[in-house]
Design an enzyme around this catalytic site. Structure first.
Site, PDB file in Angstrom:
ATOM      1  CG  HIS A 130      -1.805   1.233   1.245  1.00 38.08           C
ATOM      2  ND1 HIS A 130      -2.807   1.425   0.320  1.00 38.08           N
ATOM      3  CD2 HIS A 130      -1.824   2.325   2.055  1.00 38.08           C
ATOM      4  CE1 HIS A 130      -3.415   2.573   0.572  1.00 38.08           C
ATOM      5  NE2 HIS A 130      -2.842   3.148   1.610  1.00 38.08           N
ATOM      6  CB  SER A 131       0.985   4.293   0.303  1.00 35.73           C
ATOM      7  OG  SER A 131       1.334   5.641   0.130  1.00 35.73           O
ATOM      8  CG  MET A 132       7.373   3.876   0.367  1.00 32.12           C
ATOM      9  SD  MET A 132       8.344   4.503   1.768  1.00 32.12           S
ATOM     10  CE  MET A 132       8.069   3.173   2.960  1.00 32.12           C
ATOM     11  CB  ALA A 138       2.213  -0.008  -4.190  1.00 32.22           C
ATOM     12  CB  SER A 183      -3.124  -0.959  -2.336  1.00 32.11           C
ATOM     13  OG  SER A 183      -3.988  -0.173  -1.553  1.00 32.11           O
TER      14      SER A 183
END
Length: 252
Positions: free
Chosen positions: A94-96, A98, A121
């Site tokens: 998720h975020s970083m 990903a 994500s």
């Protein structure tokens, strides 16, 4: 580089399932820790051996130096994750996380290890870039960003001493992700991009751009919510992951 002795520093299994037919490896967001994925691990008991990464500089690793470069962090994670490929592996970041998952996948492919799926994500594609400078703000500016994103435990934001303890890791993470890319590389595993329809950090077209970063299948799922749409939409996201894990296990 031998990682056998240090592997437990990086990998967290909250509900160990050593005999599960497939593994799920989870990569936290900027400022996040492995415990963010505890609910995911609990929900997927029986479907997968769920492992979450614990980056240096936080929680029980807070005495270690932070890593403020995505490539350097991926270089350290790849050999830790490689032994998990004794069975099919699915990545979720998720975020970083990903981007780190993507960079780890790139490194592992060279070694003959390809994830069965990469869930990207809440993060725009590696080839897209925005000029962002949160890591250059003062402490109050970083705290304001954390509150705006709603991704940090309210207890942490309300505890001055605890907040000051975690800020160096958060600043380091923001520096790492804000100085990353753009990167035009592709991986050979399928990618499913997940995005909130009101995410200020990632538009739907920026998430759609992940399509160019795989030579395999691509899908995109849009959910109602902001950057941390994951929390209110947890049941839907976990159902999607479970479906993928079961399909992966069936193929073997």
């Amino acid at each position: 580089m031998t990682v056998t002795d240090g592997r437990d520093l990086w990998l967290r299994r909250f509900h160990p399932a050593p005999d599960a037919p497939v593994r799920l490896v989870c990569f936290p967001h900027a400022g996040g820790s492995a415990t963010f994925y505890f609910p995911v691990s609990a929900a997927l008991q029986g479907d997968s051996d769920v492992t979450a990464l614990q980056y240096p500089g936080r929680q029980d690793r807070r005495s270690e130096p932070n890593v403020d470069d995505i490539g350097a962090l991926a270089d350290r994670i790849a050999p830790v994750v490689a032994p998990l490929f004794d069975r099919p592996v699915v990545f979720f970041g998720h975020s970083m996380g990903a981007i780190i998952a993507f960079e780890v996948a790139r490194r592992l492919e060279v070694q003959g290890h390809t994830p069965a799926m990469l869930f990207a994500s809440g993060r725009r594609a590696p080839s897209t870039r925005r000029e962002e400078n949160v890591h250059q703000r003062d402490d109050d500016g970083i705290v304001a960003e954390m509150k705006a994103m709603s991704g940090t435990d309210a207890q942490v934001l309300g505890d001055e001493e605890l907040l000051r303890m975690v800020l160096p890791a958060i600043r380091s993470d923001y520096r790492a992700i804000e100085t990353y890319g753009p990167v035009d590389a592709a991986v050979g595993c399928p990618i499913t991009a997940l995005v909130g329809d009101d995410d200020p950090k990632t538009t739907v077209p920026e998430a759609e751009a992940w399509r160019a970063h795989t030579t395999a299948a691509f899908d995109i799922r849009t959910y109602h919510g902001g950057h941390f749409y994951l929390s209110p939409r947890a049941a839907e996201v976990i159902a999607l992951i479970r479906q993928t894990l079961r399909g992966t296990a069936a193929v073997g």
